[in-house]
Design a protein around this motif. Structure first.
Motif, PDB file in Angstrom:
ATOM      1  N   ALA A   1       0.835  -1.204   0.000  1.00  0.00           N
ATOM      2  CA  ALA A   1       0.000   0.000   0.000  1.00  0.00           C
ATOM      3  C   ALA A   1       0.869   1.253   0.000  1.00  0.00           C
ATOM      4  N   ALA A   2       1.944   1.239   0.797  1.00  0.00           N
ATOM      5  CA  ALA A   2       2.839   2.397   0.828  1.00  0.00           C
ATOM      6  C   ALA A   2       3.521   2.580  -0.521  1.00  0.00           C
ATOM      7  N   ALA A   3       3.922   1.482  -1.152  1.00  0.00           N
ATOM      8  CA  ALA A   3       4.569   1.563  -2.460  1.00  0.00           C
ATOM      9  C   ALA A   3       3.626   2.141  -3.505  1.00  0.00           C
ATOM     10  N   ALA A   4       2.367   1.725  -3.472  1.00  0.00           N
ATOM     11  CA  ALA A   4       1.387   2.257  -4.423  1.00  0.00           C
ATOM     12  C   ALA A   4       1.205   3.749  -4.225  1.00  0.00           C
ATOM     13  N   GLU A   5       1.172   4.188  -2.973  1.00  0.00           N
ATOM     14  CA  GLU A   5       1.016   5.611  -2.697  1.00  0.00           C
ATOM     15  C   GLU A   5       2.249   6.401  -3.150  1.00  0.00           C
ATOM     16  N   ALA A   6       3.432   5.873  -2.882  1.00  0.00           N
ATOM     17  CA  ALA A   6       4.652   6.572  -3.285  1.00  0.00           C
ATOM     18  C   ALA A   6       4.772   6.641  -4.801  1.00  0.00           C
ATOM     19  N   ASN A   7       4.472   5.560  -5.484  1.00  0.00           N
ATOM     20  CA  ASN A   7       4.546   5.563  -6.943  1.00  0.00           C
ATOM     21  C   ASN A   7       3.511   6.504  -7.555  1.00  0.00           C
ATOM     22  N   ALA A   8       2.327   6.586  -6.945  1.00  0.00           N
ATOM     23  CA  ALA A   8       1.306   7.515  -7.430  1.00  0.00           C
ATOM     24  C   ALA A   8       1.762   8.956  -7.246  1.00  0.00           C
ATOM     25  N   ALA A   9       2.380   9.238  -6.100  1.00  0.00           N
ATOM     26  CA  ALA A   9       2.904  10.581  -5.855  1.00  0.00           C
ATOM     27  C   ALA A   9       4.007  10.910  -6.843  1.00  0.00           C
ATOM     28  N   ALA A  10       4.835   9.923  -7.173  1.00  0.00           N
ATOM     29  CA  ALA A  10       5.900  10.138  -8.157  1.00  0.00           C
ATOM     30  C   ALA A  10       5.316  10.514  -9.513  1.00  0.00           C
ATOM     31  N   ALA A  11       4.259   9.825  -9.910  1.00  0.00           N
ATOM     32  CA  ALA A  11       3.628  10.119 -11.197  1.00  0.00           C
ATOM     33  C   ALA A  11       3.071  11.538 -11.231  1.00  0.00           C
ATOM     34  N   GLU A  12       2.520  11.971 -10.106  1.00  0.00           N
ATOM     35  CA  GLU A  12       1.942  13.314 -10.049  1.00  0.00           C
ATOM     36  C   GLU A  12       2.983  14.406 -10.230  1.00  0.00           C
ATOM     37  N   ILE A  13       4.211  14.142  -9.806  1.00  0.00           N
ATOM     38  CA  ILE A  13       5.265  15.168  -9.931  1.00  0.00           C
ATOM     39  C   ILE A  13       6.196  14.881 -11.110  1.00  0.00           C
ATOM     40  N   GLY A  14       5.800  13.945 -11.966  1.00  0.00           N
ATOM     41  CA  GLY A  14       6.559  13.685 -13.178  1.00  0.00           C
ATOM     42  C   GLY A  14       7.818  12.870 -12.984  1.00  0.00           C
ATOM     43  N   ARG A  15       7.852  12.085 -11.909  1.00  0.00           N
ATOM     44  CA  ARG A  15       9.011  11.228 -11.669  1.00  0.00           C
ATOM     45  C   ARG A  15       8.639   9.770 -11.946  1.00  0.00           C
ATOM     46  N   PRO A  16       9.645   8.946 -12.282  1.00  0.00           N
ATOM     47  CA  PRO A  16       9.330   7.558 -12.650  1.00  0.00           C
ATOM     48  C   PRO A  16       8.920   6.709 -11.463  1.00  0.00           C
ATOM     49  N   ARG A  17       8.202   5.659 -11.757  1.00  0.00           N
ATOM     50  CA  ARG A  17       7.861   4.649 -10.749  1.00  0.00           C
ATOM     51  C   ARG A  17       9.142   3.937 -10.339  1.00  0.00           C
ATOM     52  N   LYS A  18       9.432   3.963  -9.058  1.00  0.00           N
ATOM     53  CA  LYS A  18      10.698   3.396  -8.588  1.00  0.00           C
ATOM     54  C   LYS A  18      10.542   2.283  -7.566  1.00  0.00           C
ATOM     55  N   ILE A  19       9.380   2.168  -6.965  1.00  0.00           N
ATOM     56  CA  ILE A  19       9.231   1.285  -5.812  1.00  0.00           C
ATOM     57  C   ILE A  19       8.558  -0.017  -6.235  1.00  0.00           C
ATOM     58  N   PHE A  20       9.207  -1.131  -5.953  1.00  0.00           N
ATOM     59  CA  PHE A  20       8.694  -2.453  -6.285  1.00  0.00           C
ATOM     60  C   PHE A  20       8.737  -3.321  -5.035  1.00  0.00           C
ATOM     61  N   VAL A  21       7.746  -4.182  -4.880  1.00  0.00           N
ATOM     62  CA  VAL A  21       7.639  -5.012  -3.677  1.00  0.00           C
ATOM     63  C   VAL A  21       7.741  -6.480  -4.060  1.00  0.00           C
ATOM     64  N   GLN A  22       8.630  -7.186  -3.368  1.00  0.00           N
ATOM     65  CA  GLN A  22       8.829  -8.625  -3.568  1.00  0.00           C
ATOM     66  C   GLN A  22       8.437  -9.360  -2.291  1.00  0.00           C
ATOM     67  N   PRO A  23       7.440 -10.249  -2.342  1.00  0.00           N
ATOM     68  CA  PRO A  23       7.131 -11.051  -1.146  1.00  0.00           C
ATOM     69  C   PRO A  23       8.354 -11.851  -0.713  1.00  0.00           C
ATOM     70  N   TRP A  24       8.563 -11.927   0.597  1.00  0.00           N
ATOM     71  CA  TRP A  24       9.695 -12.660   1.146  1.00  0.00           C
ATOM     72  C   TRP A  24       9.204 -13.599   2.230  1.00  0.00           C
ATOM     73  N   ARG A  25      10.014 -14.550   2.594  1.00  0.00           N
ATOM     74  CA  ARG A  25       9.617 -15.572   3.557  1.00  0.00           C
ATOM     75  C   ARG A  25       9.488 -15.011   4.970  1.00  0.00           C
ATOM     76  N   ASP A  26       8.766 -15.721   5.783  1.00  0.00           N
ATOM     77  CA  ASP A  26       8.610 -15.379   7.192  1.00  0.00           C
ATOM     78  C   ASP A  26       9.926 -15.672   7.911  1.00  0.00           C
ATOM     79  N   ILE A  27      10.509 -14.682   8.571  1.00  0.00           N
ATOM     80  CA  ILE A  27      11.778 -14.893   9.256  1.00  0.00           C
ATOM     81  C   ILE A  27      11.624 -14.827  10.771  1.00  0.00           C
ATOM     82  N   SER A  28      10.400 -14.921  11.253  1.00  0.00           N
ATOM     83  CA  SER A  28      10.192 -14.946  12.694  1.00  0.00           C
ATOM     84  C   SER A  28      10.774 -16.238  13.250  1.00  0.00           C
ATOM     85  N   PRO A  29      11.056 -16.300  14.550  1.00  0.00           N
ATOM     86  CA  PRO A  29      11.670 -17.499  15.136  1.00  0.00           C
ATOM     87  C   PRO A  29      10.902 -18.757  14.773  1.00  0.00           C
TER      88      PRO A  29
END
Length: 265
Positions: free
Chosen positions: A217-245
């Motif tokens: 959700a944060a990445a979508a908001e940041a990328n949308a803000a980037a588009a509004e100011i004419g900057r490229p989409r830079k933020i990508f999210v990769q699911p990662w494994r659970d690293i809890s104990p």
């Protein structure tokens, strides 16, 4: 070998030992499993049993230290000052920290995966970035890897990526592991710092299941803000494994990096 005066004759330090020490010195600490995986990935012989034996020998002569951190992960190794001198590693002597150990351990796994996915990229670790780009008196001109957060004066601070990869063409990618819950506003602010950083091509966030939705959700908001100011989409999210104990017998594995046009060489 230079820097080895006074070392016990029982252990003869080899070029391979020095290479292993130098790699460990790129991190706050690394396990023998990770040393073995790293150098096997380079096509070199590095069986874990041999790595264990050599590291114990390097500990005996004062070049390395072993740290038992958590019950479900292997012990970590770090360099002493003498070990840093032998391996040509500059900076402060660092040891693994319990509070950061799972995070640091997993960043090394991410680095290995990036090296497999993008073998032509040069990797730069957070420890190396901090050594190269910690500003003197708050002044840092033309950073290559770190990013200035918004603000001036005493509010000015720097963001150091967990890992950076640089393509042969000079594209600089930051890699961040998100394994703890952060306020969404804070996440967006961090992402916007990357959006405004012209020297950063893009950022890949590796999000564990507990925080994946928030990071996306944060990445979508940041990328949308980037588009509004004419900057490229830079933020990508990769699911990662659970690293809890988890039990030491767990065989969970990270998921492969998906194809991403914006991440192409």
């Amino acid at each position: 070998m230079a820097g080895m005066q006074g070392v016990s004759k029982r252990w003869q330090v080899t070029e391979r030992d020095v290479a292993w020490l130098a790699w460990i010195g790129r991190w706050r600490g690394a396990t023998s499993v990770q040393v073995s995986a790293e150098f096997a990935g380079r096509g070199e012989s590095a069986p874990k049993t041999v790595v264990d034996r050599r590291l114990r020998g390097l500990k005996e002569i004062g070049l390395a230290e072993m740290h038992r951190m958590v019950h479900d992960l292997p012990s970590a190794w770090s360099l002493t000052r003498e070990g840093m001198n032998v391996a040509g590693v500059a900076g402060r002597v660092l040891k693994p920290r319990l509070a950061d150990f799972r995070h640091d351990h997993e960043v090394i796994a991410i680095a290995r995966q990036v090296a497999v996915d993008k073998p032509s990229h040069q990797l730069v670790t957070e420890r190396e970035i901090r050594r190269l780009e910690t500003p003197d008196g708050g002044v840092l001109k033309d950073p290559k890897y770190s990013v200035r957060m918004m603000g001036t004066g005493r509010s000015l601070r720097w963001l150091y990526p967990d890992l950076v990869s640089v393509s042969p063409e000079g594209q600089t990618w930051a890699h961040e592991l998100e394994a703890s819950r952060k306020d969404s506003r804070r996440l967006v602010r961090l992402m916007m710092a990357y959006i405004y950083a012209d020297h950063i091509t893009g950022v890949r966030y590796y999000a564990v299941p507990q925080v994946e939705a928030t990071v996306k959700a944060a990445a979508a908001e940041a990328n949308a803000a980037a588009a509004e100011i004419g900057r490229p989409r830079k933020i990508f999210v990769q699911p990662w494994r659970d690293i809890s104990p988890r039990p030491a017998t767990s065989t969970s594995r990270g998921r492969a990096l998906p194809p991403e046009d914006a991440y192409s060489e």
